[in-house]
Design an enzyme around this catalytic site. Structure first.
Site, PDB file in Angstrom:
ATOM      1  N   GLU B  10      -0.694  -3.448  -8.206  1.00  0.00           N
ATOM      2  CA  GLU B  10      -2.129  -3.147  -8.065  1.00  0.00           C
ATOM      3  C   GLU B  10      -2.401  -1.648  -8.098  1.00  0.00           C
ATOM      4  O   GLU B  10      -3.417  -1.200  -8.607  1.00  0.00           O
ATOM      5  CB  GLU B  10      -2.600  -3.756  -6.737  1.00  0.00           C
ATOM      6  CG  GLU B  10      -4.078  -3.817  -6.589  1.00  0.00           C
ATOM      7  CD  GLU B  10      -4.498  -4.653  -5.384  1.00  0.00           C
ATOM      8  OE1 GLU B  10      -3.929  -5.738  -5.172  1.00  0.00           O
ATOM      9  OE2 GLU B  10      -5.388  -4.204  -4.657  1.00  0.00           O
ATOM     10  N   ASP B 111      -1.222  -7.143  -4.756  1.00  0.00           N
ATOM     11  CA  ASP B 111      -1.296  -7.593  -3.354  1.00  0.00           C
ATOM     12  C   ASP B 111      -1.609  -9.081  -3.312  1.00  0.00           C
ATOM     13  O   ASP B 111      -2.432  -9.579  -4.080  1.00  0.00           O
ATOM     14  CB  ASP B 111      -2.380  -6.815  -2.612  1.00  0.00           C
ATOM     15  CG  ASP B 111      -2.024  -5.348  -2.473  1.00  0.00           C
ATOM     16  OD1 ASP B 111      -0.825  -5.022  -2.612  1.00  0.00           O
ATOM     17  OD2 ASP B 111      -2.935  -4.542  -2.246  1.00  0.00           O
ATOM     18  N   TYR B 321       0.878  -5.416   5.168  1.00  0.00           N
ATOM     19  CA  TYR B 321      -0.382  -5.488   4.430  1.00  0.00           C
ATOM     20  C   TYR B 321      -1.565  -5.568   5.401  1.00  0.00           C
ATOM     21  O   TYR B 321      -1.626  -6.467   6.240  1.00  0.00           O
ATOM     22  CB  TYR B 321      -0.357  -6.723   3.522  1.00  0.00           C
ATOM     23  CG  TYR B 321      -1.521  -6.785   2.588  1.00  0.00           C
ATOM     24  CD1 TYR B 321      -1.676  -5.824   1.605  1.00  0.00           C
ATOM     25  CD2 TYR B 321      -2.466  -7.783   2.690  1.00  0.00           C
ATOM     26  CE1 TYR B 321      -2.756  -5.858   0.744  1.00  0.00           C
ATOM     27  CE2 TYR B 321      -3.545  -7.830   1.833  1.00  0.00           C
ATOM     28  CZ  TYR B 321      -3.687  -6.862   0.860  1.00  0.00           C
ATOM     29  OH  TYR B 321      -4.758  -6.896   0.025  1.00  0.00           O
TER      30      TYR B 321
END
Lengths: 72, 697
Positions: B10, B111, B321
């Site tokens: 990403e 992600d 994350y």
């Protein structure tokens, strides 16, 4: 037709929706003030007018009611 | 090259981390073309890791009509042809397209959430020419080396098409709402005033502005009610204490007077002593919302900033994350390994040693779950880069919260002494920490004030010093701040964890709201009012809540994307039709509100020369420079003008200059200290002490 206190469209009588709601709130809370302090309408208006916690629109309505001496 | 694997990430930082982790020598070759760096990895098969720059594709209008509404034809297109100044997106797409021609295996390593899935899917579909069906999916929650290798070895055979379907629906529905309603408002305002102002609203913006407005209305119509509190000041031993009336607040003045009369000159006796132990369970691990709230509460870092900081920490493999809504920490993350890594940092040495001495480590998990990611946790890794203060603070908060989660309950000893004065009961409350438990791990973020009471016995006489009656008033509802607004949005289930803080920023950008304690501007009021009047369903929380439910159903395969889009278009058709018929009225209202809001922003104060003009910030048509001028200039009455600093943000101050009485302004330039400035360049304050600094009244 415009509200007497601002440029918004009035709903009924003299005031727009917001100022009308402020007036209704003033009337509603008066019962609690009577219960707490046994106070008359004029003194009540003076008290809440000088109170810094009173909202802007409520203060505008108080001034209008006092000046025009009307019952909305 | 044969059998080349193309891994798409990403962000560039994620590509670098993945390349470093997967390369056998830990030193991947990198190539930079047009400012985009990609990596060539030595492994069993050659691998190329190439980054995206977030979303490369976006939803757009099929026909390029800018000044018309409604718009229902859309397609996905590269962002560089839709948005301005996005030429790097074009380079990125070109490079990915070029590399995809050499590749046979495709891995989406964006992600693992809805946005990441959409980014990967659109790149595979459009830039790599329909490779989405054969692509694999790498799923990881941290960018730590072990996790990346695990994710690569356990790569999923296909993309998560159900998540992608839900994501595409969200993007398309949001685009339909945004483009149609925002365009309608902007075009209507422009038609009426001939002046362009961007006005916007949307599926989440509308309801958010609506409850900000409702709060503002409730504050503006608020009327306070009096009430009283009464305290008894008593002397126990040599110390003085204030005991509170046990029945709480008193609503009637005559009741207060009765209590005072009843208590005057009467004996004061301890009637009862109550002791209780209260357990404070350890906190839950952070998810994005709770981290944003805590960071705002403790450090005043706004939710949007916290999200950015957390993203940076994640890209440096310092935390997991962050865009998660989970409060769970699965065993698979390796509690002991992380704590051992943290132990290497002297700051956490003692605390971690204590946890490691425990036989079992069990986190106190909250009820929230997220199938894609666990709660936010530190990886225990370190970075060579010197972290910024806000990053350091946020990381420390995350580490300490993680440690506290594994610790025992704190125990608070509560004592309440009831004092009777002629049958009127008053109470003194005391608290003492009996067991510090998890609070030791969460220092200095957990604050607790001990209030230790003296030892007393039942029927002990104490001295009444005086009764203290206090008249108070009920208070208006608090204004939202960025943190409480986020909490409200979360409670009402509007927006997503990733988009909520952005929505608040957009409302600010459009000048609908301002201030840290959020105030709704005249324009915000009008937009919200218009939407409520002419398209009530748009601002209703129900609509967006139902849509979230349907999105969940799409994920589960129980609902079709096409049906949701069709329903959205039907609703918007009705709404825009109403707006079209009322364009004249709405235009006049919006125009008034825009004028008022803009005027509020640029008014600096009253002119001291002509006494009745207002000083406003203007721009010279000739030079483009900003300055302050009097409004009476336009009447030919006053020529007062003051120069202004050309850099930085200028905000008018309420206070005027102490030396000359001229209005003052606040100037903030990025990276510099904010300073107050008197408008008058000849003001005596400027010649005392530091240049251009003055004292305000």
């Amino acid at each position: 037709m415009k509200c007497k206190l601002c440029k918004r469209e009035k709903t009924e009588k003299e005031l727009c929706l917001f100022h009308k709601r402020a007036y209704e709130k003033i009337v509603e809370v008066y019962a609690e003030w009577v219960d707490a302090l046994n106070i008359n309408w004029e003194d009540y208006l003076s008290e809440i007018e000088k109170n810094s916690l009173t909202g802007k629109w409520a203060k505008e309505v108080i001034e209008f009611v006092k000046e025009s001496r009307v019952n909305l | 090259m044969q059998n080349v694997t193309l891994i798409i990430t990403e962000k560039p930082e994620a590509a670098k981390r993945i390349a470093l982790a997967l390369d056998f020598d830990g030193a991947p070759k990198n190539k930079t073309e047009k400012g985009i760096t990609y990596y060539l990895i030595k492994r069993e098969v050659p691998i190329i890791v190439v980054p995206a720059l977030g979303h490369l594709y976006t939803v757009t209008n099929q026909k390029k009509e800018k000044y018309n509404y409604p718009v229902f034809n859309f397609n996905w297109a590269p962002r560089d042809i839709v948005e301005r100044k996005t030429y790097r997106i074009r380079y990125c797409i070109d490079i990915i397209s070029k590399l995809s021609k050499k590749a046979e295996i495709f891995i989406d390593a964006c992600d693992y959430d809805i946005e990441g899935s959409i980014i990967g899917y659109t790149i595979l579909k459009y830039a790599c020419k329909n490779k989405e069906e054969i692509a694999h999916r790498m799923k990881y929650s941290t960018l730590a080396k072990e996790e990346i290798i695990r994710a690569y070895n356990e790569v999923s055979p296909h993309l998560d098409f159900s998540i992608i379907e839900a994501g595409l629906t969200r993007h398309e529905v949001d685009w339909l709402y945004g483009i149609n309603l925002s365009r309608a408002l902007t075009i209507i305002a422009k038609k009426h005033s001939n002046h362009y102002t961007t006005l916007s609203t949307g599926r989440v913006q509308g309801p958010t502005l609506n409850f900000l407005e409702t709060r503002e209305i409730n504050r503006k119509i608020f009327v306070p009610t009096p009430y009283w509190q009464i305290k008894a000041k008593v002397k126990i031993g040599k110390a003085l204490f204030e005991a509170e009336y046990k029945k709480g607040i008193i609503k009637k003045n005559r009741v207060l007077k009765n209590i005072i009369t009843n208590c005057a000159g009467k004996n004061c006796v301890i009637e009862r002593i109550e002791k209780a132990k209260r357990h404070l369970t350890s906190p839950f691990p952070f998810y994005l919302g709770s981290l944003q709230r805590e960071a705002y509460k403790l450090f005043k870092i706004t939710p949007a900033q916290t999200a950015k900081i957390a993203q940076r920490l994640y890209l440096e493999a310092l935390i997991s994350y962050p865009r998660t809504s989970s409060q769970k920490l699965p065993v698979s993350i390796g509690y002991r390994t992380i704590i051992k890594k943290l132990q290497k940092n002297p700051e956490y040495e003692k605390l971690t040693a204590e946890l490691l001495s425990k036989r079992f480590l069990k986190p106190n998990e909250g009820p929230k779950n997220d199938s894609a990611h666990p709660a936010i946790f530190p990886t225990g890794n370190t970075t060579d880069r010197s972290l910024k203060i806000t990053e350091k603070k946020t990381l420390d908060l995350i580490i300490k919260r993680f440690l506290a989660v594994f610790s025992d309950d704190a125990i608070i000893q509560e004592t309440a002494i009831s004092i009777s004065i002629n049958n009127n009961l008053f109470a003194i409350k005391g608290t003492r920490t009996a067991e510090k438990g998890w609070t030791r791990f969460y220092q200095p973020y957990f604050k607790f004030k001990n209030n230790v009471l003296p030892t007393v016995i039942n029927n002990q006489k104490v001295r009444l010093i005086k009764l203290i009656p206090e008249k108070k008033f009920t208070r208006p509802p608090f204004r939202f701040n960025p943190s409480s607004l986020l909490k409200k949005m979360e409670k009402e289930n509007i927006g997503t964890k990733a988009t909520r803080s952005g929505i608040v920023q957009t409302l600010e950008k459009r000048k609908y709201i301002c201030g840290e304690k959020i105030i709704v501007s005249e324009l915000g009021f009008e937009v919200s009012e218009i939407l409520r009047e002419y398209c009530p369903s748009i601002v209703s929380i129900d609509l967006t809540r139902k849509l979230e439910e349907r999105m969940e159903k799409i994920k589960e395969g129980k609902e079709k994307r096409e049906k949701v889009i069709k329903d959205t278009i039907e609703l918007l058709m009705k709404t825009t039709k109403i707006l079209k018929t009322k364009e004249k009225i709405i235009g006049a209202r919006l125009n008034n509100a825009v004028k008022k809001t803009l005027n509020n922003r640029i008014e600096v104060g009253y002119c001291s020369s002509c006494k009745n003009g207002k000083l406003v910030i203007l721009r010279s048509k000739k030079t483009g420079k900003r300055f302050v001028g009097c409004t009476n200039y336009f009447e030919g009455v006053c020529k007062t003008a003051y120069p202004l600093p050309q850099k930085g943000v200028i905000k008018p101050n309420v206070q005027s200059c102490k030396s000359c009485g001229c209005p003052t302004i606040k100037v903030s330039i990025r990276g510099k200290r904010i300073w107050n400035l008197c408008l008058d360049p000849k003001c005596s304050s400027k010649f005392k002490g530091k240049k251009n600094e003055m004292q305000i009244v």
